[in-house]
Design an enzyme around this catalytic site. Structure first.
Site, PDB file in Angstrom:
ATOM      1  N   TYR A  57       0.839  -1.193   0.000  1.00 28.58           N
ATOM      2  CA  TYR A  57       0.000   0.000   0.000  1.00 28.58           C
ATOM      3  C   TYR A  57       0.877   1.247   0.000  1.00 28.58           C
ATOM      4  O   TYR A  57       1.563   1.544   0.980  1.00 28.58           O
ATOM      5  CB  TYR A  57      -0.956   0.021   1.201  1.00 28.58           C
ATOM      6  CG  TYR A  57      -1.975  -1.100   1.206  1.00 28.58           C
ATOM      7  CD1 TYR A  57      -2.263  -1.837   0.052  1.00 28.58           C
ATOM      8  CD2 TYR A  57      -2.680  -1.419   2.352  1.00 28.58           C
ATOM      9  CE1 TYR A  57      -3.201  -2.858   0.064  1.00 28.58           C
ATOM     10  CE2 TYR A  57      -3.622  -2.442   2.366  1.00 28.58           C
ATOM     11  CZ  TYR A  57      -3.868  -3.154   1.220  1.00 28.58           C
ATOM     12  OH  TYR A  57      -4.796  -4.169   1.228  1.00 28.58           O
TER      13      TYR A  57
HETATM   14  N1  LIG Z   1      -6.416  -8.210   0.624  1.00 28.03           N
HETATM   15  C1  LIG Z   1      -6.635  -7.515  -0.450  1.00 28.03           C
HETATM   16  O1  LIG Z   1      -6.212  -7.890  -1.563  1.00 28.03           O
HETATM   17  C2  LIG Z   1      -7.409  -6.227  -0.361  1.00 28.03           C
HETATM   18  C3  LIG Z   1      -7.933  -5.671  -1.522  1.00 28.03           C
HETATM   19  C4  LIG Z   1      -8.659  -4.483  -1.421  1.00 28.03           C
HETATM   20  C5  LIG Z   1      -8.850  -3.893  -0.193  1.00 28.03           C
HETATM   21  N2  LIG Z   1      -8.293  -4.434   0.929  1.00 28.03           N
HETATM   22  C6  LIG Z   1      -8.461  -3.770   2.236  1.00 28.03           C
HETATM   23  O2  LIG Z   1      -9.768  -3.220   2.327  1.00 28.03           O
HETATM   24  C7  LIG Z   1      -9.696  -1.822   2.556  1.00 28.03           C
HETATM   25  C8  LIG Z   1     -10.841  -1.106   1.879  1.00 28.03           C
HETATM   26  O3  LIG Z   1     -10.807  -1.316   0.469  1.00 28.03           O
HETATM   27  P1  LIG Z   1     -10.679  -0.165  -0.630  1.00 28.03           P
HETATM   28  O4  LIG Z   1     -10.236   1.094   0.009  1.00 28.03           O
HETATM   29  O5  LIG Z   1      -9.895  -0.744  -1.749  1.00 28.03           O
HETATM   30  O6  LIG Z   1     -12.171  -0.009  -1.154  1.00 28.03           O
HETATM   31  P2  LIG Z   1     -13.513   0.508  -0.469  1.00 28.03           P
HETATM   32  O7  LIG Z   1     -13.406   0.531   0.997  1.00 28.03           O
HETATM   33  O8  LIG Z   1     -14.605  -0.257  -1.124  1.00 28.03           O
HETATM   34  O9  LIG Z   1     -13.648   2.009  -1.052  1.00 28.03           O
HETATM   35  C9  LIG Z   1     -12.951   3.095  -0.542  1.00 28.03           C
HETATM   36  C10 LIG Z   1     -13.467   4.366  -1.214  1.00 28.03           C
HETATM   37  O10 LIG Z   1     -14.837   4.555  -0.909  1.00 28.03           O
HETATM   38  C11 LIG Z   1     -15.115   5.942  -0.784  1.00 28.03           C
HETATM   39  N3  LIG Z   1     -15.660   6.186   0.589  1.00 28.03           N
HETATM   40  C12 LIG Z   1     -15.213   5.709   1.756  1.00 28.03           C
HETATM   41  N4  LIG Z   1     -15.994   6.111   2.789  1.00 28.03           N
HETATM   42  C13 LIG Z   1     -16.959   6.873   2.243  1.00 28.03           C
HETATM   43  C14 LIG Z   1     -18.072   7.559   2.801  1.00 28.03           C
HETATM   44  N5  LIG Z   1     -18.349   7.520   4.123  1.00 28.03           N
HETATM   45  N6  LIG Z   1     -18.852   8.264   1.963  1.00 28.03           N
HETATM   46  C15 LIG Z   1     -18.594   8.294   0.623  1.00 28.03           C
HETATM   47  N7  LIG Z   1     -17.560   7.629   0.047  1.00 28.03           N
HETATM   48  C16 LIG Z   1     -16.758   6.946   0.850  1.00 28.03           C
HETATM   49  C17 LIG Z   1     -13.832   6.689  -0.996  1.00 28.03           C
HETATM   50  O11 LIG Z   1     -13.768   7.084  -2.368  1.00 28.03           O
HETATM   51  P3  LIG Z   1     -13.063   8.495  -2.762  1.00 28.03           P
HETATM   52  O12 LIG Z   1     -11.769   8.484  -2.038  1.00 28.03           O
HETATM   53  O13 LIG Z   1     -12.940   8.518  -4.225  1.00 28.03           O
HETATM   54  O14 LIG Z   1     -14.002   9.545  -2.214  1.00 28.03           O
HETATM   55  C18 LIG Z   1     -12.779   5.624  -0.720  1.00 28.03           C
HETATM   56  O15 LIG Z   1     -11.586   5.851  -1.407  1.00 28.03           O
HETATM   57  C19 LIG Z   1      -8.312  -1.403   2.050  1.00 28.03           C
HETATM   58  O16 LIG Z   1      -7.856  -0.221   2.658  1.00 28.03           O
HETATM   59  C20 LIG Z   1      -7.490  -2.601   2.465  1.00 28.03           C
HETATM   60  O17 LIG Z   1      -7.156  -2.514   3.831  1.00 28.03           O
HETATM   61  C21 LIG Z   1      -7.602  -5.587   0.854  1.00 28.03           C
END
Ligand SMILES: NC(=O)c1ccc[n+]([C@@H]2O[C@H](COP(=O)([O-])OP(=O)(O)OC[C@H]3O[C@@H](n4cnc5c(N)ncnc54)[C@H](OP(=O)(O)O)[C@@H]3O)[C@@H](O)[C@H]2O)c1
Length: 331
Positions: A57
């Protein structure tokens, strides 16, 4: 009030909302130091006790930044990170995991992590990815067990992405403490049977395999932001993302998310973010729902939405009808 759930059989209890320190929501990678510290402090105040990072990350920046905040605030929280095995590591898998963990511990300024997870996708046969399910259940697990004995980690798990059959087999083995599972309104297949022709990877009820075996950490609950149904990204978010297990591209995910607006229009929820966050809570196999944040507002909004609890039956029934529409290609 934050809800706490058992993390599988680990004996740990984790907050229903977790803190994703990934690269998509950019707070822990590109956020200003004061914003990062304020967000973690507020998350702890809200009751969040699981923080998820990985060496990849922000090319190690997330671990380094999380380490700085943890050192400054000394909060009583659980920290999970990951390792990835490349083809060149295959000669000595346990050695590669140990080296990766040592480097993570240094960046996190910790002596031990609560959770170490395999970041590779898992297939029955190596090829697309260097690791096969047999490698995972063999050398990877034995390497992780050794690190547990050395006191460098408490629990270990996987990223449940790859071949569905291989993932089921890995989880059924009972040797994994946790699994990061992709579950959201564009791909509910890990939790529910989806109609044939459903336009997403089919995890075929992976949660029924995890129940009683592995703690489930939900990832991509907002499909990286697509479930806001807005295409523009936050200024510190990653500018473009590849979907995981949903549509062919981000724009397609946003378009499909817009078809779920009915849920809001009919008064089931106040917005799609709320619907998305409350949906996985309906399964008792889910331990925590990770979210990636770009701002403090994201965190506050998510905590408020989650506090409303699992989606009610009527909203779930409405969703089932909308999903049938996805499968048949109509609304
Ligand atoms: N093991 C793996 O391969 C893997 C893969 C993916 C994720 N993960 C883990 O899961 C976590 C979350 O996944 P992710 O960040 O990829 O995707 P996610 O949580 O589905 O989406 C994050 C995005 O959603 C939006 N968001 C978040 N809170 C919000 C709210 N309250 N209101 C409106 N929009 C909101 C933001 O978009 P904007 O920034 O554009 O506003 C943010 O960048 C990661 O940080 C990681 O720790 C692990």
């Amino acid at each position: 009030m934050m809800d706490y759930r058992a993390l599988g059989r680990t004996g740990l209890r984790v907050s229903a909302l977790g803190f994703g320190c990934g690269n998509v929501g950019g707070l822990m990678v590109r956020g200003a130091p004061a914003d990062r510290e304020r967000a973690v402090a507020r998350a702890v105040e809200l009751g969040i006790n699981y923080f998820d990072t990985a060496p990849s990350y922000g090319d190690t920046q997330s671990e380094t930044n999380l380490g700085l905040v943890l050192k400054s605030l000394r909060p009583n929280v659980l920290v999970g990170t990951k390792f990835r095995i490349d083809a060149s590591d295959l000669r000595d898998i346990p050695g590669a995991i140990a080296r990766s963990l040592d480097a993570s511990l240094k960046r996190l300024q910790l002596e031990r992590v609560d959770l170490l997870q395999c970041h590779n996708h898992i297939f029955e046969r190596a090829g697309k990815e260097p690791l096969s399910a047999d490698d995972l259940l063999g050398e990877v697990v034995s390497g992780l067990e050794k690190l547990r004995v050395q006191g460098k980690l408490r629990f270990f798990g996987i990223t449940a992405l790859g071949d569905t059959a291989a993932l089921h087999r890995a989880i059924d083995s009972g040797r994994l403490d946790t699994a990061q599972v992709c579950l959201n309104l564009l791909n509910p297949s890990a939790a529910l049977e989806v109609p044939s022709g459903f336009p997403a990877h089919d995890f075929r009820n992976l949660l029924t395999h995890a129940r009683g075996r592995a703690g489930v950490i939900v990832i991509r609950v907002l499909a990286a932001g697509a479930l806001t149904a807005v295409e523009t990204r936050h200024p510190i978010a990653v500018p473009s993302v590849a979907p995981i297990a949903t549509g062919p591209d981000y724009q397609a995910d946003v378009e499909r998310a817009r078809q779920l607006q009915t849920l809001v229009d009919e008064g089931h929820v106040s917005d799609l973010v709320e619907a998305s966050l409350r949906f996985p809570l309906a399964s008792d196999a889910v331990s925590t729902v990770l979210l990636g944040y770009s701002s403090l507002d994201h965190l506050e909004g998510a905590a408020k939405a989650l506090a409303k609890g699992p989606l009610p039956r009527e909203a779930m029934d409405r969703l089932s009808a909308l999903w049938r529409g996805f499968a048949s290609g109509s609304r």
